[in-house]
Design a protein around this motif. Structure first.
Motif, PDB file in Angstrom:
ATOM      1  N   SER A 337       0.840  -1.021  -0.023  1.00  0.00           N
ATOM      2  CA  SER A 337       0.082  -0.092   0.074  1.00  0.00           C
ATOM      3  C   SER A 337       0.874   1.203   0.021  1.00  0.00           C
ATOM      4  CB  SER A 337      -1.031   0.035   1.224  1.00  0.00           C
ATOM      5  OG  SER A 337      -1.757   1.150   1.302  1.00  0.00           O
ATOM      6  N   PRO A 358       2.525  -8.199   4.830  1.00  0.00           N
ATOM      7  CA  PRO A 358       2.227  -6.763   4.624  1.00  0.00           C
ATOM      8  C   PRO A 358       3.707  -5.753   4.128  1.00  0.00           C
ATOM      9  CG  PRO A 358       2.482  -7.438   6.850  1.00  0.00           C
ATOM     10  CD  PRO A 358       2.910  -8.520   6.255  1.00  0.00           C
ATOM     11  N   LEU A 360       3.397  -2.194   4.182  1.00  0.00           N
ATOM     12  CA  LEU A 360       2.455  -1.205   4.460  1.00  0.00           C
ATOM     13  C   LEU A 360       2.967  -0.173   5.381  1.00  0.00           C
ATOM     14  CD1 LEU A 360      -0.669  -3.491   5.817  1.00  0.00           C
ATOM     15  CD2 LEU A 360      -0.067  -2.789   3.442  1.00  0.00           C
ATOM     16  N   TYR A 366      -3.503   1.291   9.229  1.00  0.00           N
ATOM     17  CA  TYR A 366      -2.753   0.038   9.131  1.00  0.00           C
ATOM     18  C   TYR A 366      -2.212  -0.561  10.548  1.00  0.00           C
ATOM     19  CZ  TYR A 366      -2.972   0.673   4.161  1.00  0.00           C
ATOM     20  OH  TYR A 366      -3.531   1.074   2.590  1.00  0.00           O
TER      21      TYR A 366
END
Length: 400
Positions: A337, A358, A360, A366
């Motif tokens: 992301s 992840p 992120l 998050y």
């Protein structure tokens, strides 16, 4: 009613502690009976505690209004309707022209409900692009005292934009939160950023008599994550056979596959995505899967990405089939992301459920979605991936 019986003995006996409380109409399950056995040790003596929990919730008739029926709003509506034991009647508006939706949808949807002959409900449910104060005013006489539950998918104060935004939309959010009987925010970040933004906005009024607005908002609000469906069992099983080593890297030519599953819009950080691809694609031998909803205007950075990294792209484009979507998620090792804002992050949670690690930012929602051991990771990290995946799934179990 909810009843809890607790007894301390070697076998179940009559309860020595009993509690009774009313169940909220929002509880999803119609009935439940459970018996639990716990063991405790004190001074060498082991005691068995038998706990019996049972509740029955009468099915409620809920009239629900969704003023922007697309994207995560639509997915939320469909998931809640599918898994709830309550009787939902939805009145919706198409997912475009959000400003008009906030201004006019309350009147439009109430009038639509009346035309359809909707019977008086036991509760009213609506979402964050609806003006709740206006909605109450347009309800028929005798309906205006029906409990209204507001689900806040987003707020108009923390949403990044290149344009100056009319503050009236933020105040519409505020009036909606305080007019509803209960406001449910989809993340703590959403609630906190809304309160911070409102307090900053009100500080610009030199003579306002509105004080301690944060307390008023919190007293009328709670946080409940978006319900997220688990991937099909065949996706989970195939993840076990996925060709990754213990550091989350693919054993196939030492390549690592990254999925970026976001809307193709500026708030999802496509410029940052291009920057990361340029920095790490060759260094870490990355391959790419780009999913997410597309619109007429594709950000220039995504067009550039597609041109520069065509030999590293396994898929780029929106996927209509949910089954195919899950299959693409299963093929990825990491979910990335680059979002400038994220009030919850359904696409990221789905990828995590599909087994992705992840990649992120340590901000926005998050931090809530990940256990501490899974924060701040990247494909450049040296990790033991399976314990992290297990910790993530345990942490996210409340979103199932």
């Amino acid at each position: 009613m909810l009843s809890i019986n607790v007894s301390a003995s070697n076998k179940p006996s009559s309860s020595i502690i009993a509690f009774k409380m009313s169940a909220l109409s929002g509880v999803y399950f119609k009935s439940c009976d459970r018996k639990y056995r716990l063991k405790t040790e004190h001074n060498g003596a082991i005691t068995s505690w038998f706990i019996e929990v049972s509740y029955h919730v009468q099915m409620a008739n809920i009239l629900a209004f969704e003023s922007f029926d697309g994207g995560s709003h639509k997915q939320f509506r469909e998931t809640v309707s599918s898994y709830s034991n309550h009787d939902w009647t939805w009145i919706t508006r198409p997912a475009h022209s959000w400003k008009w939706r906030m201004v006019l949808s309350a009147q439009e949807m109430v009038e639509d409900a009346m035309r359809q002959g909707v019977q008086k409900p036991e509760a009213i449910f609506c979402t964050s692009l609806t003006d709740v104060a206006a909605l109450r005013s347009f309800l028929p006489r005798g309906w205006r005292d029906i409990p209204v539950i507001l689900y806040m998918h987003e707020n108009q104060l923390a949403y990044p934009t290149n344009d100056s935004r009319d503050a009236s939309f933020a105040f519409t959010n505020l009036q909606s939160v305080l007019t509803a009987d209960l406001a449910i925010f989809n993340s703590k970040w959403n609630l906190d950023s809304f309160i911070d933004g409102i307090e900053t906005l009100l500080s610009k009024s030199w003579d306002t008599s509105v004080h301690d607005i944060g307390t008023a908002i919190r007293n009328n609000s709670t946080v409940a994550w978006v319900p997220v469906e688990l991937p099909p069992s065949d996706v989970v099983k195939s993840r076990v056979l996925h060709n990754t080593d213990n550091e989350g890297r693919s054993e196939l030519k030492n390549a690592t596959t990254i999925v970026w599953p976001h809307r193709w819009e500026h708030d999802k950080g496509p410029d940052k995505f291009l920057e990361i691809a340029r920095t790490y694609s060759e260094k870490l031998n990355l391959r790419w899967i780009v999913l997410g909803q597309q619109f007429k205007e594709v950000p220039e950075s995504l067009q550039t990405f597609q041109s520069e990294f065509s030999d590293r792209i396994e898929h780029m484009g929106y996927v209509e089939s949910k089954g195919e979507y899950w299959n693409w998620l299963q093929r990825a090792d990491w979910v990335l992301s680059t979002a400038n804002h994220e009030f919850f992050g359904i696409a990221v949670v789905e990828a995590l459920f599909a087994g992705c690690l992840p990649w992120l930012p340590e901000k926005l929602s998050y931090r809530e979605l990940l256990p501490a051991a899974a924060r701040g990771l990247s494909p450049d990290s040296v990790i033991d991936s399976e314990p992290i995946r297990c910790a993530i799934h345990e942490h996210l179990s409340m979103a199932q």
